[in-house]
Design a protein around this motif. Structure first.
Motif, PDB file in Angstrom:
ATOM      1  N   ASP A 149       0.822  -1.207   0.000  1.00  0.00           N
ATOM      2  CA  ASP A 149       0.000   0.000   0.000  1.00  0.00           C
ATOM      3  C   ASP A 149       0.857   1.259   0.000  1.00  0.00           C
ATOM      4  OD1 ASP A 149      -2.328  -1.431  -0.018  1.00  0.00           O
ATOM      5  OD2 ASP A 149      -2.644  -1.337   2.146  1.00  0.00           O
ATOM      6  N   VAL A 150       0.424   2.225  -0.778  1.00  0.00           N
ATOM      7  CA  VAL A 150       1.086   3.531  -0.822  1.00  0.00           C
ATOM      8  C   VAL A 150       0.204   4.578  -0.151  1.00  0.00           C
ATOM      9  CG1 VAL A 150       2.003   5.335  -2.313  1.00  0.00           C
ATOM     10  CG2 VAL A 150       2.342   2.921  -2.918  1.00  0.00           C
ATOM     11  N   GLY A 151      -1.086   4.574  -0.483  1.00  0.00           N
ATOM     12  CA  GLY A 151      -2.009   5.510   0.135  1.00  0.00           C
ATOM     13  C   GLY A 151      -2.573   4.983   1.434  1.00  0.00           C
ATOM     14  N   LEU A 152      -3.320   5.850   2.118  1.00  0.00           N
ATOM     15  CA  LEU A 152      -3.925   5.496   3.400  1.00  0.00           C
ATOM     16  C   LEU A 152      -5.345   4.978   3.193  1.00  0.00           C
ATOM     17  CD1 LEU A 152      -1.527   7.169   4.460  1.00  0.00           C
ATOM     18  CD2 LEU A 152      -3.069   8.156   6.149  1.00  0.00           C
ATOM     19  N   PRO A 153      -5.770   4.008   3.994  1.00  0.00           N
ATOM     20  CA  PRO A 153      -7.188   3.632   3.989  1.00  0.00           C
ATOM     21  C   PRO A 153      -7.990   4.718   4.699  1.00  0.00           C
ATOM     22  CG  PRO A 153      -6.060   2.468   5.730  1.00  0.00           C
ATOM     23  CD  PRO A 153      -5.002   3.226   4.971  1.00  0.00           C
ATOM     24  N   PRO A 154      -9.301   4.746   4.505  1.00  0.00           N
ATOM     25  CA  PRO A 154     -10.124   5.723   5.241  1.00  0.00           C
ATOM     26  C   PRO A 154     -10.020   5.475   6.747  1.00  0.00           C
ATOM     27  CG  PRO A 154     -11.352   4.736   3.427  1.00  0.00           C
ATOM     28  CD  PRO A 154     -10.099   3.943   3.568  1.00  0.00           C
ATOM     29  N   LEU A 155      -9.763   6.523   7.494  1.00  0.00           N
ATOM     30  CA  LEU A 155      -9.634   6.420   8.949  1.00  0.00           C
ATOM     31  C   LEU A 155     -10.749   7.197   9.620  1.00  0.00           C
ATOM     32  CD1 LEU A 155      -5.763   7.001   9.452  1.00  0.00           C
ATOM     33  CD2 LEU A 155      -6.981   4.821   9.516  1.00  0.00           C
ATOM     34  N   GLU A 156     -11.384   6.566  10.601  1.00  0.00           N
ATOM     35  CA  GLU A 156     -12.319   7.252  11.472  1.00  0.00           C
ATOM     36  C   GLU A 156     -11.541   7.868  12.635  1.00  0.00           C
ATOM     37  OE1 GLU A 156     -15.563   7.719  10.974  1.00  0.00           O
ATOM     38  OE2 GLU A 156     -15.387   6.668   9.046  1.00  0.00           O
TER      39      GLU A 156
END
Length: 299
Positions: A149-156
């Protein structure tokens, strides 16, 4: 000839039992200049040592290291290696935890966090590979990622992820990371067993280490882990590899990052009456070796 050999083994075991001793550790009242022969300071150098590492340096085969549960965690990484830290079937080498905590995590230092975007901040911990972020002393909710992974997953808010060797954490609106009690794994492995025989580790909490809480890396025989809780470690609670044989009895493994128990290489693990809580990761990850769970082979 066989009778003589058996008599020799019996004599050697009884001799080992006779010279075995208790080495007392107290991380508040102890002193590493002491001899460890008493749980309380008596006079001069007679009393508990302060660190488990010092007790291991004093120890000989068949000894028992007795930890005082002071309510203060022991912040150490331990290695048991060779005959000095082994025993015999009748006189094993014992670490008696008495419910104490062996801790590998520390607070995130002040001024470490950097702004990423929006409500997301990040910092890069020392050491790569595996990590945990602790919020108020417990593993925070983690969003899964892969090494690719390069980008971030959606974080709450109050969630985190680990990408490219950095910990990313989303704060609640109007707050900063410094407003939270946050910690991370600093020490690598809690207890490493390497080429030791007849070792017992019991009644201990092992938590917050970057890789494993306890690892039997190779050449371990007759090891027993009894009544131990391994939680919040970056990779696994207990790992058995090499050509090691380990019994896990009455233990609780949970909230570890990659798996609760890990089996690899040619290791053999016998798990009995234990809880492997698959809350943050699978209960067992087998990339080799053999596992028997309550008497049944794991396929």
């Amino acid at each position: 000839m066989h009778s003589n050999f058996r008599l020799f083994v019996l004599w050697w075991s009884l001799a080992s039992t006779a010279v075995a001793r208790d080495i007392h550790v107290n991380n508040l009242a102890g002193d590493d200049r002491a001899d460890g022969n008493a749980s309380q300071t008596v006079s001069g150098v007679s009393g508990p040592v302060r660190s488990i590492a010092k007790a291991l340096r004093l120890a000989e085969a068949g000894d028992r290291i007795v930890l005082a549960n002071t309510g203060q965690a022991y912040r150490e990484s331990l290695s048991l290696t060779g005959s000095k830290h082994g025993g015999s079937p009748v006189s094993p080498f014992v670490i008696e935890g008495n419910g104490a905590v062996l801790e590998g995590a520390i607070d995130v230092p002040a001024g470490t966090w950097q702004h990423y975007r929006g409500d997301v901040f990040y910092f890069q911990p020392a050491g790569l590979g595996y990590q945990q972020l602790f919020l108020d002393g417990r593993p925070a909710i983690r969003r899964p990622t892969t090494r690719a992974d390069v980008g971030l997953p959606p974080l709450e808010p109050r969630e985190w992820c680990f990408v490219r060797g950095k910990i990313f954490f989303r704060v609640e609106r109007g707050r900063l990371p410094e407003d939270y009690e946050l910690g991370y794994c600093r020490l690598r492995t809690g207890i490493t067993l390497y080429h030791v025989r007849d070792v017992v580790i019991k009644d201990l909490f092992v938590q917050g280490f970057q890789f494993d809480g306890i690892t039997a890396s190779d050449g371990v025989r007759g090891a027993r882990i009894e009544g131990v809780t391994c939680r919040g470690n970056g990779r696994s609670g207990i790992s058995v590899g090499g050509a090691s044989i380990v019994e896990i009895t009455g233990c609780v493994l949970g909230s570890n990052g990659d798996s609760q128990m890990r089996s690899e290489d040619f290791g053999q693990t016998f798990v009995r009456e234990s809880e492997l809580i698959a809350d943050t990761a699978p209960g067992i990850t087998a990339v080799g070796g053999r596992v028997r769970l309550d008497g049944q082979p794991l396929r």
